[in-house]
Enzyme design. Structure first.
Site: not given
Length: 293
Positions: A65, A222, A224, A229
Site C-alpha cells: 500500500y 472492499f 463499502l 456489481p
C-alpha cells in the site's frame, strides 16, 4: 439480532487474540490509486491516533500500500504500540512504478516482504499475516502457504491467514496448518466472486459457512462499495429508517450478518472515520436483516 462487540482470532490456538469488532483498514490513507504519500498527511496520522482512542485494536495494512506508505504511517503515529493492538499485514503482491499490481508470491518474495514489514512496522514478530492468493499468477498456492507456515515456525509470524481465496483454497490451506483469519471481498452489494480490470476478487459469501463452522474470523475488504456489481436500493431504505448514511447501514449489516465477521472500513477522512465507528451502535432487527438478505 446478535452483534457481539468482540471477536477472537485463532480461538483454538495457544495464542488467541480478542479484538474489538470494528477494525480499521489503512489502504485509503495512501495517495491517488493507492500509491504514494497521502494528500493530507497530518489527517492520516490523526485518523490512526483517533482509531486507537476510539477503541479500535485491529488495523489492516500491507507493505504494497503506497508503496510502503501505510506501514510507515502506522509506525509514525502509533509506535510504541498499545499492548492489545493487532496489526495485520498482507503479502503476495507488489506494485510496479506504473502502479500496476503484480504477484510477488514466490517463497523468496514472501520472505522479503515479511522482513520488510518487520522493519517498517518496527516489530520483532508480525502478529497476523494474510497470504493473498493471486490466482493463475506467480507461484502455486501450496508453495506460498508452505513458505508462510515455515516462517511461522521460525517465529517471524505468530498467526497465518489467507486472502482472496476460494472454498477449495481455504480447505486446502486448513489441511496444511492453522488458518487464523480469512480476508475476502464482502459487503451487502458484493458477496460472490467478481472480476474487474483483469483482477478476480473472491467473495466472502462463498467461504462464510466454513469460517463460522471453524470459528475463523472473516475480514471483509472492499466492503463499502455500494454499487458493485450493481446498486441495491434496500440499503438506502434501511439507512433512511435509522437516519444514517448508506455506508453506515452497510457496516451495520456486516456486523449483524455473522458474529464471525470483522469489518475493517477504511477512509482518508477523519469525519468519515467517526461516522464509520458510530455504525457499531446501529441495532438492526431480524426484520431488517430479512429485508436485506
Amino acid at each position: 439480532m446478535s452483534n457481539p462487540s468482540t471477536i477472537t482470532i485463532a480461538a483454538n490456538s495457544s495464542h488467541p487474540l480478542t479484538v474489538n469488532r470494528l477494525g480499521y483498514g489503512t489502504m485509503r490513507l495512501t495517495g491517488p490509486e493507492i500509491y504514494g504519500e497521502p494528500q493530507n498527511r497530518p489527517e492520516a496520522l490523526q485518523i490512526l491516533k483517533k482509531a486507537i482512542q476510539s477503541g479500535v485494536n485491529f488495523i489492516d495494512t500491507a507493505d504494497y500500500y503506497g508503496d510502503d506508505v501505510t506501514n510507515r504511517l502506522i509506525a509514525e503515529a502509533l509506535y510504541p504500540y498499545p499492548a492489545d493492538l493487532v496489526i495485520c499485514t498482507k503479502v503476495g503482491g507488489a506494485r510496479k512504478p506504473d502502479k500496476n499490481w503484480i504477484p510477488y508470491n514466490k517463497p523468496e518474495n514472501l520472505r522479503a516482504s515479511i522482513d520488510n514489514n518487520l522493519r517498517t512496522l518496527k516489530q520483532e514478530q508480525i502478529t497476523l499475516v494474510h497470504y493473498r492468493c493471486m490466482h493463475g499468477h506467480g507461484a502455486p498456492f501450496k508453495e506460498g502457504m508452505d513458505a508462510m507456515f515455515q516462517m511461522q515456525k521460525e517465529g517471524k509470524i505468530l498467526h497465518v491467514g489467507v486472502s482472496n481465496v476460494t472454498r477449495d483454497d481455504l480447505e486446502a490451506a486448513m489441511k496444511m496448518g492453522e488458518i487464523a483469519t480469512v480476508e475476502n471481498m464482502y459487503g451487502h452489494a458484493q458477496r460472490t466472486t467478481h472480476k474487474a480490470d483483469h483482477m478476480e476478487s473472491n467473495g466472502g459469501e462463498e467461504v462464510l459457512d466454513i469460517c463460522e463452522k471453524n470459528e475463523i474470523p472473516l475480514v471483509p475488504y472492499f466492503s463499502l462499495f455500494l454499487s458493485v456489481p450493481k446498486k441495491d436500493t434496500r440499503i438506502a431504505e434501511i439507512a433512511k429508517k435509522y437516519g444514517v448514511n448508506e455506508i453506515q447501514a452497510n457496516i451495520a449489516w456486516l456486523l449483524h450478518k455473522s458474529p464471525w465477521i470483522l469489518p475493517i472500513p477504511g477512509t482518508s477522512s477523519l469525519a468519515h472515520f467517526e461516522e464509520n465507528i458510530a455504525a457499531a451502535n446501529i441495532k438492526l432487527s431480524k426484520e431488517d436483516m430479512d429485508f436485506l438478505q
